[in-house]
Design a protein around this motif. Structure first.
Motif, PDB file in Angstrom:
ATOM      1  N   THR A  66       0.784  -1.246   0.068  1.00 43.31           N
ATOM      2  CA  THR A  66       0.020   0.018  -0.013  1.00 43.31           C
ATOM      3  C   THR A  66       0.976   1.402  -0.073  1.00 43.31           C
ATOM      4  O   THR A  66       0.417   2.429  -0.577  1.00 43.31           O
ATOM      5  CB  THR A  66      -0.870   0.016   1.084  1.00 43.31           C
ATOM      6  OG1 THR A  66      -0.288  -0.323   2.177  1.00 43.31           O
ATOM      7  CG2 THR A  66      -2.084  -1.231   1.123  1.00 43.31           C
ATOM      8  N   GLU A  74       4.412  -0.729   3.774  1.00 42.87           N
ATOM      9  CA  GLU A  74       3.243  -0.893   4.444  1.00 42.87           C
ATOM     10  C   GLU A  74       2.432  -1.896   3.456  1.00 42.87           C
ATOM     11  O   GLU A  74       2.371  -1.480   2.405  1.00 42.87           O
ATOM     12  CB  GLU A  74       2.412   0.422   4.782  1.00 42.87           C
ATOM     13  CG  GLU A  74       3.125   0.971   5.922  1.00 42.87           C
ATOM     14  CD  GLU A  74       2.327   2.314   6.192  1.00 42.87           C
ATOM     15  OE1 GLU A  74       1.228   2.364   6.068  1.00 42.87           O
ATOM     16  OE2 GLU A  74       3.126   3.170   7.015  1.00 42.87           O
ATOM     17  N   ALA A  75       1.548  -2.952   3.833  1.00 37.57           N
ATOM     18  CA  ALA A  75       0.953  -3.729   3.153  1.00 37.57           C
ATOM     19  C   ALA A  75      -0.150  -4.197   3.629  1.00 37.57           C
ATOM     20  O   ALA A  75      -0.483  -4.569   5.020  1.00 37.57           O
ATOM     21  CB  ALA A  75       2.017  -4.793   2.716  1.00 37.57           C
ATOM     22  N   SER A  76      -1.319  -4.698   2.863  1.00 38.78           N
ATOM     23  CA  SER A  76      -2.581  -5.597   3.449  1.00 38.78           C
ATOM     24  C   SER A  76      -1.909  -7.171   3.008  1.00 38.78           C
ATOM     25  O   SER A  76      -1.328  -7.295   1.966  1.00 38.78           O
ATOM     26  CB  SER A  76      -3.463  -5.190   2.295  1.00 38.78           C
ATOM     27  OG  SER A  76      -4.629  -6.061   2.736  1.00 38.78           O
ATOM     28  N   ASP A  78      -3.078 -11.117   3.128  1.00 39.55           N
ATOM     29  CA  ASP A  78      -4.150 -12.053   3.300  1.00 39.55           C
ATOM     30  C   ASP A  78      -3.632 -13.410   3.055  1.00 39.55           C
ATOM     31  O   ASP A  78      -2.426 -13.792   2.818  1.00 39.55           O
ATOM     32  CB  ASP A  78      -5.387 -11.522   2.429  1.00 39.55           C
ATOM     33  CG  ASP A  78      -6.568 -12.045   2.860  1.00 39.55           C
ATOM     34  OD1 ASP A  78      -6.942 -12.502   3.697  1.00 39.55           O
ATOM     35  OD2 ASP A  78      -7.489 -11.613   2.136  1.00 39.55           O
ATOM     36  N   ALA A  87      -3.404  -5.226   8.235  1.00 38.14           N
ATOM     37  CA  ALA A  87      -2.121  -4.509   7.839  1.00 38.14           C
ATOM     38  C   ALA A  87      -0.950  -4.618   8.608  1.00 38.14           C
ATOM     39  O   ALA A  87      -1.137  -4.793   9.706  1.00 38.14           O
ATOM     40  CB  ALA A  87      -2.874  -2.933   7.955  1.00 38.14           C
ATOM     41  N   VAL A  89       3.347  -3.504   8.707  1.00 36.44           N
ATOM     42  CA  VAL A  89       4.616  -2.975   8.339  1.00 36.44           C
ATOM     43  C   VAL A  89       5.574  -3.615   8.232  1.00 36.44           C
ATOM     44  O   VAL A  89       6.192  -4.149   9.386  1.00 36.44           O
ATOM     45  CB  VAL A  89       4.828  -1.636   9.291  1.00 36.44           C
ATOM     46  CG1 VAL A  89       6.322  -0.940   8.866  1.00 36.44           C
ATOM     47  CG2 VAL A  89       3.823  -0.676   9.079  1.00 36.44           C
ATOM     48  N   SER A 106       2.331  -5.164  13.337  1.00 35.70           N
ATOM     49  CA  SER A 106       1.094  -4.802  12.950  1.00 35.70           C
ATOM     50  C   SER A 106       0.928  -3.295  12.553  1.00 35.70           C
ATOM     51  O   SER A 106       1.693  -2.348  13.402  1.00 35.70           O
ATOM     52  CB  SER A 106       0.116  -5.016  13.956  1.00 35.70           C
ATOM     53  OG  SER A 106       0.045  -6.308  14.233  1.00 35.70           O
ATOM     54  N   ALA A 107       0.197  -2.963  11.644  1.00 39.22           N
ATOM     55  CA  ALA A 107       0.225  -1.511  11.406  1.00 39.22           C
ATOM     56  C   ALA A 107      -1.048  -0.750  12.046  1.00 39.22           C
ATOM     57  O   ALA A 107      -1.932  -1.293  12.672  1.00 39.22           O
ATOM     58  CB  ALA A 107      -0.183  -1.170   9.984  1.00 39.22           C
TER      59      ALA A 107
END
Length: 107
Positions: A66, A74-76, A78, A87, A89, A106-107
């Protein structure tokens, strides 16, 4: 939607994670690399390989970036785990095109 440009080491990490290829993912890490994930440090080759298998490959993690700035992705995230997507980091230290240290929060 704007494009996110990643360094080669980070792009390789994302691509190989998403491919669920244990050996290819291990190959993006420099010799002696460490990973810190969920408060645990993985500091040997065997420990990093175990982390890759248990925390990346088996749950079939898929990383969707993201944002990326100063080696912080930073990313999603799944995959085959409850509660996703989540989310996170990823903070990278690189050595050439290889990852020498990775810290995940964790973001």
């Amino acid at each position: 939607m704007s494009s996110i440009t990643l360094t080669k080491a980070v792009q390789n990490f994302v691509t190989t994670t998403n491919a669920h290829d244990e050996e290819a993912l291990f190959a993006v890490f420099a010799p002696g690399a460490t990973v810190v994930d969920d408060g645990t440090t993985y500091a040997t080759e065997d420990a990093v390989r175990e982390w890759i298998r248990v925390h990346q490959v088996e749950p079939r993690i898929v990383i969707t970036p993201t944002s990326f700035e100063r080696n912080r992705l930073e990313a999603s995230i799944d995959g085959e785990f409850p509660g996703g997507p989540l989310a996170f980091v990823f903070a990278f230290t690189t050595q050439g095109d290889l990852v020498s240290h990775l810290s995940i929060e964790s973001a």
